[in-house]
Design a protein around this motif. Sequence first.
Motif, PDB file in Angstrom:
ATOM      1  N   GLU A  95      -6.978  95.733  52.060  1.00 19.20           N
ATOM      2  CA  GLU A  95      -8.380  95.499  51.721  1.00 19.20           C
ATOM      3  C   GLU A  95      -8.480  94.244  50.856  1.00 19.20           C
ATOM      4  OE1 GLU A  95     -10.888  97.059  52.892  1.00 19.20           O
ATOM      5  OE2 GLU A  95     -10.004  98.881  53.744  1.00 19.20           O
ATOM      6  N   SER A  96      -9.704  93.746  50.715  1.00 21.50           N
ATOM      7  CA  SER A  96      -9.896  92.465  50.033  1.00 21.50           C
ATOM      8  C   SER A  96      -9.497  92.508  48.573  1.00 21.50           C
ATOM      9  CB  SER A  96     -11.365  92.029  50.155  1.00 21.50           C
ATOM     10  OG  SER A  96     -11.673  91.706  51.488  1.00 21.50           O
ATOM     11  N   ARG A  97      -9.918  93.532  47.864  1.00 24.87           N
ATOM     12  CA  ARG A  97      -9.618  93.560  46.436  1.00 24.87           C
ATOM     13  C   ARG A  97      -8.124  93.644  46.149  1.00 24.87           C
ATOM     14  NH1 ARG A  97     -11.882  95.898  41.069  1.00 24.87           N
ATOM     15  NH2 ARG A  97      -9.932  96.192  39.999  1.00 24.87           N
ATOM     16  N   PRO A  98      -7.392  94.649  46.665  1.00 27.17           N
ATOM     17  CA  PRO A  98      -5.949  94.683  46.386  1.00 27.17           C
ATOM     18  C   PRO A  98      -5.210  93.462  46.909  1.00 27.17           C
ATOM     19  CG  PRO A  98      -6.579  96.430  47.917  1.00 27.17           C
ATOM     20  CD  PRO A  98      -7.830  95.839  47.424  1.00 27.17           C
ATOM     21  N   GLY A  99      -5.707  92.878  48.005  1.00 29.53           N
ATOM     22  CA  GLY A  99      -5.065  91.672  48.529  1.00 29.53           C
ATOM     23  C   GLY A  99      -5.183  90.512  47.566  1.00 29.53           C
ATOM     24  N   HIS A 100      -6.359  90.314  46.998  1.00 30.26           N
ATOM     25  CA  HIS A 100      -6.543  89.217  46.049  1.00 30.26           C
ATOM     26  C   HIS A 100      -5.806  89.465  44.732  1.00 30.26           C
ATOM     27  CE1 HIS A 100      -9.799  87.944  48.782  1.00 30.26           C
ATOM     28  NE2 HIS A 100      -9.612  86.757  48.247  1.00 30.26           N
ATOM     29  N   VAL A 101      -5.741  90.737  44.318  1.00 31.56           N
ATOM     30  CA  VAL A 101      -4.980  91.058  43.108  1.00 31.56           C
ATOM     31  C   VAL A 101      -3.503  90.715  43.316  1.00 31.56           C
ATOM     32  CG1 VAL A 101      -4.172  92.941  41.641  1.00 31.56           C
ATOM     33  CG2 VAL A 101      -6.574  92.824  42.276  1.00 31.56           C
ATOM     34  N   ALA A 102      -2.968  91.043  44.495  1.00 29.42           N
ATOM     35  CA  ALA A 102      -1.570  90.708  44.779  1.00 29.42           C
ATOM     36  C   ALA A 102      -1.358  89.203  44.799  1.00 29.42           C
ATOM     37  CB  ALA A 102      -1.147  91.328  46.114  1.00 29.42           C
ATOM     38  N   LEU A 103      -2.295  88.464  45.391  1.00 28.20           N
ATOM     39  CA  LEU A 103      -2.168  87.009  45.477  1.00 28.20           C
ATOM     40  C   LEU A 103      -2.228  86.342  44.115  1.00 28.20           C
ATOM     41  CD1 LEU A 103      -4.501  86.204  48.520  1.00 28.20           C
ATOM     42  CD2 LEU A 103      -2.069  85.686  48.373  1.00 28.20           C
ATOM     43  N   ILE A 104      -3.171  86.762  43.293  1.00 27.63           N
ATOM     44  CA  ILE A 104      -3.496  86.024  42.079  1.00 27.63           C
ATOM     45  C   ILE A 104      -2.849  86.629  40.837  1.00 27.63           C
ATOM     46  CG2 ILE A 104      -5.439  85.250  40.646  1.00 27.63           C
ATOM     47  CD1 ILE A 104      -7.112  85.324  43.284  1.00 27.63           C
ATOM     48  N   ALA A 105      -2.572  87.938  40.869  1.00 26.82           N
ATOM     49  CA  ALA A 105      -1.938  88.586  39.720  1.00 26.82           C
ATOM     50  C   ALA A 105      -0.482  88.951  39.979  1.00 26.82           C
ATOM     51  CB  ALA A 105      -2.717  89.839  39.318  1.00 26.82           C
ATOM     52  N   ASP A 126      -2.987  90.619  33.768  1.00 27.36           N
ATOM     53  CA  ASP A 126      -2.867  89.166  33.676  1.00 27.36           C
ATOM     54  C   ASP A 126      -2.932  88.567  35.075  1.00 27.36           C
ATOM     55  OD1 ASP A 126      -2.541  86.720  32.500  1.00 27.36           O
ATOM     56  OD2 ASP A 126      -0.360  86.889  32.306  1.00 27.36           O
ATOM     57  N   SER A 127      -3.314  87.310  35.174  1.00 27.40           N
ATOM     58  CA  SER A 127      -3.392  86.637  36.472  1.00 27.40           C
ATOM     59  C   SER A 127      -3.094  85.151  36.294  1.00 27.40           C
ATOM     60  CB  SER A 127      -4.790  86.815  37.084  1.00 27.40           C
ATOM     61  OG  SER A 127      -5.755  86.077  36.353  1.00 27.40           O
ATOM     62  N   VAL A 128      -2.849  84.487  37.403  1.00 25.54           N
ATOM     63  CA  VAL A 128      -2.621  83.043  37.359  1.00 25.54           C
ATOM     64  C   VAL A 128      -3.859  82.336  36.806  1.00 25.54           C
ATOM     65  CG1 VAL A 128      -2.062  81.002  38.736  1.00 25.54           C
ATOM     66  CG2 VAL A 128      -1.028  83.198  39.304  1.00 25.54           C
ATOM     67  N   PHE A 129      -5.046  82.840  37.160  1.00 29.04           N
ATOM     68  CA  PHE A 129      -6.282  82.248  36.650  1.00 29.04           C
ATOM     69  C   PHE A 129      -6.338  82.370  35.132  1.00 29.04           C
ATOM     70  CE2 PHE A 129      -8.829  83.212  40.794  1.00 29.04           C
ATOM     71  CZ  PHE A 129      -7.995  82.347  41.478  1.00 29.04           C
ATOM     72  N   ASN A 130      -5.934  83.526  34.625  1.00 24.47           N
ATOM     73  CA  ASN A 130      -5.974  83.758  33.188  1.00 24.47           C
ATOM     74  C   ASN A 130      -5.012  82.835  32.446  1.00 24.47           C
ATOM     75  OD1 ASN A 130      -6.954  85.303  30.908  1.00 24.47           O
ATOM     76  ND2 ASN A 130      -4.941  86.275  30.857  1.00 24.47           N
ATOM     77  N   GLU A 131      -3.874  82.511  33.073  1.00 19.13           N
ATOM     78  CA  GLU A 131      -2.871  81.663  32.437  1.00 19.13           C
ATOM     79  C   GLU A 131      -3.184  80.170  32.589  1.00 19.13           C
ATOM     80  OE1 GLU A 131      -0.638  82.635  30.522  1.00 19.13           O
ATOM     81  OE2 GLU A 131      -0.359  84.759  30.963  1.00 19.13           O
ATOM     82  N   SER A 332       2.248  79.632  39.963  1.00 17.01           N
ATOM     83  CA  SER A 332       2.544  79.409  38.543  1.00 17.01           C
ATOM     84  C   SER A 332       3.590  78.324  38.364  1.00 17.01           C
ATOM     85  CB  SER A 332       3.024  80.716  37.897  1.00 17.01           C
ATOM     86  OG  SER A 332       2.032  81.711  37.953  1.00 17.01           O
ATOM     87  N   SER A 333       4.617  78.362  39.193  1.00 20.07           N
ATOM     88  CA  SER A 333       5.695  77.381  39.092  1.00 20.07           C
ATOM     89  C   SER A 333       5.208  75.976  39.434  1.00 20.07           C
ATOM     90  CB  SER A 333       6.842  77.795  40.016  1.00 20.07           C
ATOM     91  OG  SER A 333       7.896  76.867  39.960  1.00 20.07           O
ATOM     92  N   LEU A 334       4.327  75.862  40.398  1.00 12.60           N
ATOM     93  CA  LEU A 334       3.860  74.541  40.829  1.00 12.60           C
ATOM     94  C   LEU A 334       3.084  73.814  39.730  1.00 12.60           C
ATOM     95  CD1 LEU A 334       2.718  75.307  44.494  1.00 12.60           C
ATOM     96  CD2 LEU A 334       4.659  73.889  43.795  1.00 12.60           C
ATOM     97  N   ILE A 335       2.299  74.544  38.929  1.00 16.06           N
ATOM     98  CA  ILE A 335       1.496  73.865  37.900  1.00 16.06           C
ATOM     99  C   ILE A 335       2.004  74.134  36.486  1.00 16.06           C
ATOM    100  CG2 ILE A 335      -0.600  73.791  39.308  1.00 16.06           C
ATOM    101  CD1 ILE A 335      -1.628  76.221  37.792  1.00 16.06           C
ATOM    102  N   GLY A 336       3.105  74.878  36.368  1.00 14.23           N
ATOM    103  CA  GLY A 336       3.742  75.024  35.060  1.00 14.23           C
ATOM    104  C   GLY A 336       3.062  75.981  34.111  1.00 14.23           C
ATOM    105  N   VAL A 337       2.424  77.036  34.635  1.00 13.79           N
ATOM    106  CA  VAL A 337       1.840  78.056  33.755  1.00 13.79           C
ATOM    107  C   VAL A 337       2.733  79.286  33.797  1.00 13.79           C
ATOM    108  CG1 VAL A 337      -0.494  77.207  34.119  1.00 13.79           C
ATOM    109  CG2 VAL A 337       0.374  79.052  35.573  1.00 13.79           C
TER     110      VAL A 337
END
Length: 933
Positions: A95-105, A126-131, A332-337
């Motif tokens: 589903e959309s929500r768990p899929g995006h959580v897996a991608l971004i968190a 925590d998520s990549v957006f948060n970092e 995270s690795s690509l932008i150093g967060v």
Amino acid sequence: MKMITFFLVGLTVHVVFFISIFDIYFTSPLVHGMTPQVISLAPPASRLVLVVADGLRADSLFTPLPNGSSRAPYLRSVIEERGTWGVSHTHVPTESRPGHVALIAGFYEDVSAVAKGWKENPVEFDSVFNESRHTWCWGSPDILPMFAKGASGDHVYTYTYPAEEEDFASTDASKLDTWVFTQVKSFFQSAKSNSSLRASLFEDKNIFFLHLLGIDTNGHAHRPMSREYLENIGLVDSGVAELVSIVEDFFGYDGRTAYVFTSDHGMTNWGSHGAGHPSETLTPLVAWGAGVHNAQRVTGPQPYNDPYLQDWKLEHLRRVDVSQADIAPLMSSLIGVPIPVNSVGVLPLSYLNNSDQFKAESMYINALQVLDQFKVKMTHKKETTLSFLFTPYKQLTESKQEEFRHKAKTLIKQAKYEDAISMCQSLISQSLEGLVFYHTYDRFFLGCSVVLGFVGWTSYVALVILKTHTSLNRYPNLLRQNPNYTLWRLCMCVTVVITVFLFIQRSPVTYYIYCLLPVPIWYSVLKESATLTNLIHSAPTLPLWKCLGYFVLVAIGIELLVVSFFHRAMLTVGLAVLALWPFLSGLFPRAKFQTLSWFLGCLCLAVFPLMPVVGREPNIHLVTCAGLLTLFTSACYLWSSRQRTPLHLGSRQQFVAQMLHVAVCAYVPSLTHSSLQQKQGLPLLNQIISWTTLASSMLVPLLSSTRLFHRLLSIFLSLTATYLLLSTGSEALFPPVLSWLMFVWINIEQEAMIAQGVSGRQELSFVDFSANIDITKIRQLKLDDIRRSYFFVFFIITAFFGTGNIASINSFDPASVYCFLTVFNPFVMGGLMMWKVIIPFIIVMCTFETIQVATQLSSRSLFFIVLVISDLMALHFFFLVQDHGSWLDIGTSISHYVIVMSMTIFLMILSVVTHILTSRRIALGRRAKIHFP
């Protein structure tokens, strides 16, 4: 009053058993208190652009057109020239929500979190957006807010379109994606004249997130093979090409931008998602730009055994598959967060185009990040467990953790990067296994408590049946007051010991409930031990072989129902056997017409479990045919019953009105389908008719006569009208066939009563649901009542699995609710689909209520037997729950238990509702106060 008390206690017990599965298997995997890990080396990219094409299948993007060209030429050129590609494997539920959580968190969200909300649920992870330093998001109001709300600081900015735009009846759902691309273009255009925004954009560690919902919406509305779905892929491709041009131009082609294109989930051929079919779990991943490897050609065989590469014509290019959670550490690795602290993803090094030292350092940071979660989980479990009972995860003790870290760091300093990477990957694997170990630490303990309560409750209900609803010989109660007092003191001591034990371990409140509930249950069982003694003393007078035969047949029947959860065709086998019952029981000579009707009804109903639950093409003509069949059978009944039970003018008018209403509801889906095909939207009149029908479906029958068949026919017509509006094909035929068999069942049970010599039989046509029951005519349970109860459970399971149901998440077809709404609303749509599942339940429940009245049983006696059979099934599924194997296998085993427990709880509540539905009548004016036949 005793029945009400028993109902409330039983409901409470089953709710506790139901909730227990979430504490045992669905607890949140999240832990808190970890420290973000930061790599000391400079990252390759200053910014990242993440594009998620919602609902895009891997094969839809990668498979070329018959002429050899691609429907996504830009992304194809990236794959072949300057990027790395692969398949991202998603987890269930797709589903959309768990899929995006897996991608971004970077972790797979637990079910309990999904249940808290879809749009406005605060971020508890925590998520990549948060970092990131700044994140700008454009897209759906269903996805973006959950990553903005709760983020530390105010650096996640969202731009969403109105929810009303997510309309499955839209003439062009791709406009959702056009809106996103237009907004991004305007954003960068305005940034040129906005100095503060421009300065923020040129900072490092920035993310731009584009959520594109058009493909998913078109897939639901038109199917993934449709022109709309495939053309939407081309629109996204051209939009991505323009986006890259805009971004590169804005930043002066500095080569510091990384791009990731992927999808949250795929979609089945019939336009749904949620389960584990490869079309749902295989999603595309394309990465290019700063820090990403260019396309790499391979000459040998690819390390993948699936047949897709040849279909995609990409066997000459290196393919790198990942788990969906691995994308978060990659970004995270690509932008150093820092990698999100809750991430369980493993950095896919094959995507990185950087030095071996950077790869080794990045993998080391990834290992520390996962290890920190393990340490926090271990510490928490150690603090809440008595020291002599605590069992550590032996593969990763504190000394081994330190040894791992020291060796990995030493290898990096010695420039032995390959060895360091291998060791870090091993540490990640061990840490993830350790997380699972501590996450499931209390599972066996809780499981034993629930099973103990389950067995105790089932035993108690069986003893109540024997005590109050059978004709066992009565012997003096061997359990006097003094033993009861001793038993009470023993139970109090056990309660105190359990409470102290749980308090010392600082266990959650729910643990107290699961562990203490068996105490009063078994106290009640032991109090009724005299009933068991009476049974033993009465054994010589009982037909033991007949009893044994019944119990063996019911046990086999229960196993058949359990297997039917895995293989629906077993219901067909069961119905074929049931069709022979009147012949085997000797009813055929005395009730030939009813026997033949039963035989044909069972065989017709047996066809439905053989039909696919999912993947059916809409066939509105079958919905119209179902409406005509309903009208025909209703008219035949009214015509045949006109002599036995003549209808009063008011009742006759109501039936005519209901039949006309069914005719209208049979035509509305056809009209709606035609309008949507022509892209004219949902007609307002159709929507008004649909919602009015739904709102009145449970009220209209209350206006009819409470005579048995009259009330049942009114209920059938009212519910069928709603079911037609929620149907898209052959499933619309299910209620008429089921109702036909239920009417025959009532008649044939009456004949069975005559064959057994039960006195006091009434003509069914004159039985009145609302009449006061003559208590003197209520009989005790007989062995044949076990068979009646089993038939009821069997028909309930058939009503659930016979057609579309919630057993498989991806059986949900949005087209089923298009007569009511076309704008995406998961809760309203889910509620409508749930009501569609419930309608056959109500038909069977009303029939069971009728049989209890017709066979002169109290309203609770047969239901007690049903409760025992249902609980035995639930206990069976509890033992079948597994925590190993594929995610789909685990989820399926748990969902079966949840379905059975939900059904048991629901039947307890529905029994009250159906009693009201059959026996109550709404008085409208003075005329309604007269009781007509």
